[in-house]
Design a protein around this motif. Sequence first.
Motif, PDB file in Angstrom:
ATOM      1  N   CYS A 151      -2.540  33.529 -47.795  1.00  0.00           N
ATOM      2  CA  CYS A 151      -3.482  33.776 -46.700  1.00  0.00           C
ATOM      3  C   CYS A 151      -2.777  34.450 -45.528  1.00  0.00           C
ATOM      4  CB  CYS A 151      -4.099  32.467 -46.213  1.00  0.00           C
ATOM      5  SG  CYS A 151      -5.205  31.673 -47.405  1.00  0.00           S
ATOM      6  N   ASN A 152      -3.417  35.452 -44.956  1.00  0.00           N
ATOM      7  CA  ASN A 152      -2.920  36.025 -43.721  1.00  0.00           C
ATOM      8  C   ASN A 152      -3.521  35.265 -42.539  1.00  0.00           C
ATOM      9  OD1 ASN A 152      -5.573  37.013 -43.404  1.00  0.00           O
ATOM     10  ND2 ASN A 152      -5.047  38.931 -44.445  1.00  0.00           N
ATOM     11  N   GLU A 153      -3.216  35.713 -41.301  1.00  0.00           N
ATOM     12  CA  GLU A 153      -3.675  34.989 -40.123  1.00  0.00           C
ATOM     13  C   GLU A 153      -5.206  34.961 -40.030  1.00  0.00           C
ATOM     14  OE1 GLU A 153      -2.175  33.154 -37.933  1.00  0.00           O
ATOM     15  OE2 GLU A 153      -0.187  33.448 -38.809  1.00  0.00           O
ATOM     16  N   PHE A 154      -5.853  36.078 -40.384  1.00  0.00           N
ATOM     17  CA  PHE A 154      -7.310  36.109 -40.318  1.00  0.00           C
ATOM     18  C   PHE A 154      -7.921  35.144 -41.323  1.00  0.00           C
ATOM     19  CE2 PHE A 154     -11.391  37.702 -41.881  1.00  0.00           C
ATOM     20  CZ  PHE A 154     -12.108  37.743 -40.699  1.00  0.00           C
ATOM     21  N   PRO A 190     -13.666  26.162 -40.014  1.00  0.00           N
ATOM     22  CA  PRO A 190     -14.359  24.993 -40.582  1.00  0.00           C
ATOM     23  C   PRO A 190     -13.908  23.664 -39.976  1.00  0.00           C
ATOM     24  CG  PRO A 190     -13.760  26.525 -42.322  1.00  0.00           C
ATOM     25  CD  PRO A 190     -13.099  27.025 -41.081  1.00  0.00           C
ATOM     26  N   LEU A 191     -12.608  23.557 -39.648  1.00  0.00           N
ATOM     27  CA  LEU A 191     -12.126  22.325 -39.038  1.00  0.00           C
ATOM     28  C   LEU A 191     -12.643  22.156 -37.609  1.00  0.00           C
ATOM     29  CD1 LEU A 191      -8.421  22.350 -40.292  1.00  0.00           C
ATOM     30  CD2 LEU A 191     -10.253  20.847 -41.050  1.00  0.00           C
ATOM     31  N   LEU A 192     -13.019  23.255 -36.973  1.00  0.00           N
ATOM     32  CA  LEU A 192     -13.517  23.210 -35.605  1.00  0.00           C
ATOM     33  C   LEU A 192     -15.015  22.908 -35.518  1.00  0.00           C
ATOM     34  CD1 LEU A 192     -11.687  26.197 -33.856  1.00  0.00           C
ATOM     35  CD2 LEU A 192     -11.369  23.770 -33.391  1.00  0.00           C
ATOM     36  N   ARG A 193     -15.700  22.812 -36.647  1.00  0.00           N
ATOM     37  CA  ARG A 193     -17.159  22.681 -36.612  1.00  0.00           C
ATOM     38  C   ARG A 193     -17.650  21.508 -35.768  1.00  0.00           C
ATOM     39  NH1 ARG A 193     -18.141  24.030 -42.988  1.00  0.00           N
ATOM     40  NH2 ARG A 193     -18.143  26.314 -42.798  1.00  0.00           N
ATOM     41  N   PRO A 194     -17.077  20.307 -35.896  1.00  0.00           N
ATOM     42  CA  PRO A 194     -17.574  19.206 -35.036  1.00  0.00           C
ATOM     43  C   PRO A 194     -17.420  19.505 -33.547  1.00  0.00           C
ATOM     44  CG  PRO A 194     -16.251  18.345 -36.848  1.00  0.00           C
ATOM     45  CD  PRO A 194     -16.064  19.824 -36.862  1.00  0.00           C
ATOM     46  N   THR A 208      -4.687  21.404 -32.558  1.00  0.00           N
ATOM     47  CA  THR A 208      -3.363  20.770 -32.459  1.00  0.00           C
ATOM     48  C   THR A 208      -3.264  19.536 -33.344  1.00  0.00           C
ATOM     49  OG1 THR A 208      -3.174  21.553 -30.172  1.00  0.00           O
ATOM     50  CG2 THR A 208      -1.679  19.797 -30.854  1.00  0.00           C
ATOM     51  N   GLY A 209      -4.398  18.861 -33.552  1.00  0.00           N
ATOM     52  CA  GLY A 209      -4.389  17.666 -34.380  1.00  0.00           C
ATOM     53  C   GLY A 209      -4.396  17.925 -35.871  1.00  0.00           C
ATOM     54  N   VAL A 210      -4.452  19.184 -36.292  1.00  0.00           N
ATOM     55  CA  VAL A 210      -4.468  19.513 -37.714  1.00  0.00           C
ATOM     56  C   VAL A 210      -3.037  19.513 -38.250  1.00  0.00           C
ATOM     57  CG1 VAL A 210      -5.106  21.254 -39.429  1.00  0.00           C
ATOM     58  CG2 VAL A 210      -6.553  20.886 -37.416  1.00  0.00           C
ATOM     59  N   SER A 211      -2.857  18.946 -39.426  1.00  0.00           N
ATOM     60  CA  SER A 211      -1.532  18.889 -40.038  1.00  0.00           C
ATOM     61  C   SER A 211      -1.024  20.295 -40.348  1.00  0.00           C
ATOM     62  CB  SER A 211      -1.584  18.053 -41.311  1.00  0.00           C
ATOM     63  OG  SER A 211      -0.347  18.116 -41.990  1.00  0.00           O
ATOM     64  N   SER A 212       0.228  20.548 -40.017  1.00  0.00           N
ATOM     65  CA  SER A 212       0.831  21.861 -40.297  1.00  0.00           C
ATOM     66  C   SER A 212       0.954  22.106 -41.796  1.00  0.00           C
ATOM     67  CB  SER A 212       2.203  21.951 -39.632  1.00  0.00           C
ATOM     68  OG  SER A 212       3.062  20.927 -40.124  1.00  0.00           O
ATOM     69  N   GLU A 213       0.954  21.037 -42.597  1.00  0.00           N
ATOM     70  CA  GLU A 213       1.059  21.213 -44.050  1.00  0.00           C
ATOM     71  C   GLU A 213      -0.136  21.982 -44.609  1.00  0.00           C
ATOM     72  OE1 GLU A 213       1.443  17.325 -45.633  1.00  0.00           O
ATOM     73  OE2 GLU A 213       3.470  16.997 -44.820  1.00  0.00           O
ATOM     74  N   MET A 214      -1.309  21.811 -43.988  1.00  0.00           N
ATOM     75  CA  MET A 214      -2.493  22.533 -44.446  1.00  0.00           C
ATOM     76  C   MET A 214      -2.316  24.037 -44.239  1.00  0.00           C
ATOM     77  SD  MET A 214      -6.468  21.863 -43.384  1.00  0.00           S
ATOM     78  CE  MET A 214      -6.300  20.142 -43.897  1.00  0.00           C
ATOM     79  N   TYR A 215      -1.754  24.417 -43.089  1.00  0.00           N
ATOM     80  CA  TYR A 215      -1.517  25.826 -42.827  1.00  0.00           C
ATOM     81  C   TYR A 215      -0.433  26.379 -43.758  1.00  0.00           C
ATOM     82  CZ  TYR A 215      -4.048  24.853 -38.500  1.00  0.00           C
ATOM     83  OH  TYR A 215      -4.997  24.480 -37.581  1.00  0.00           O
ATOM     84  N   GLU A 216       0.606  25.573 -43.992  1.00  0.00           N
ATOM     85  CA  GLU A 216       1.685  26.014 -44.877  1.00  0.00           C
ATOM     86  C   GLU A 216       1.180  26.227 -46.295  1.00  0.00           C
ATOM     87  OE1 GLU A 216       4.604  23.000 -44.522  1.00  0.00           O
ATOM     88  OE2 GLU A 216       5.163  23.521 -42.450  1.00  0.00           O
ATOM     89  N   ALA A 217       0.270  25.351 -46.727  1.00  0.00           N
ATOM     90  CA  ALA A 217      -0.308  25.523 -48.062  1.00  0.00           C
ATOM     91  C   ALA A 217      -1.102  26.817 -48.140  1.00  0.00           C
ATOM     92  CB  ALA A 217      -1.185  24.334 -48.412  1.00  0.00           C
TER      93      ALA A 217
END
Length: 298
Positions: free
Chosen positions: A189-192, A201-205, A174-183
Amino acid sequence: MTQSGYGNRQVSSWAFLVPFLLLFLAFLFVPMVYAFYSSLFINRMGQEVFVGFRNYLNAFQDAAFWGSVLNVIRYAVIQGVIMLVLSIALALLLDTRYARFKPFFRLVYFLPYAVPGVFASIMWGFLYSKPLDPLLQALHVDPLSSGALLYAIVNIATWEWAGYNMTLYIASLTGVSSEMYEAGVMDGCNEFQLAWYIKVPLLRPTIVMTIILSFIGSMQLFNEPFLLSALTPISQTFAPNLDIYSMAFGLTNLPYAATLSVILGAITIFISCVAMMVTRLIQGARSRRKHVALAVEV
């Protein structure tokens, strides 16, 4: 800022740590020190006799205890992998654009965590009982048999904790910027691909944190085998905590039980620290490779 103002801010910052420090001292540090102190004695004819580290020498030769440690480590690996994969999959599914009724499913998946572990073990104990479950009778499956017992307990723990870890992953996404997904979508990119190359990768920590917490929780395994032992014979050396409980309250050998507790705590802390160090080394190596790749491109 004046020196006095800076000092007041420091005092205020430390004041917020006081409740944690008090709880840490009262419920972790002091019991650990007392357990270590108790492990230096033996009970001889009703009197406590100081023997130094003799209990630890006996514990390192205790094949039953080390067998229980290996068994619970095997359980931790199996249960941790299944639970974390399931939690990540559920979080990614609920984070897609096509998911519907997200609040409802988040609540449904999280609800098992709200059930106390004792109640969950009792409930699953009834479900695992062949006389009470016609489905098990029809399939000729006995989850409480010696060969399937470990996996039956893995199922209980996964049912309890998968939704909790899923909630942590969803909160991180939820804390990830939506702009990254839009890019990513604009790049085709598809959903997978969004999930594999951006979200995971963002979930690694968070994944590292849940792996360590899952391992620590697995090393404390007690409720499930203890309660299921009323339905099926379970060895007291199935898990270290069962062995310690039997030693303390069954054989009333409190000093040796304290010795095993200290060793189990040291094993848990050591493996957790090693996991954190390995994770940092891997992350540092990846960061250095990225810097090298950027330098080469420039």
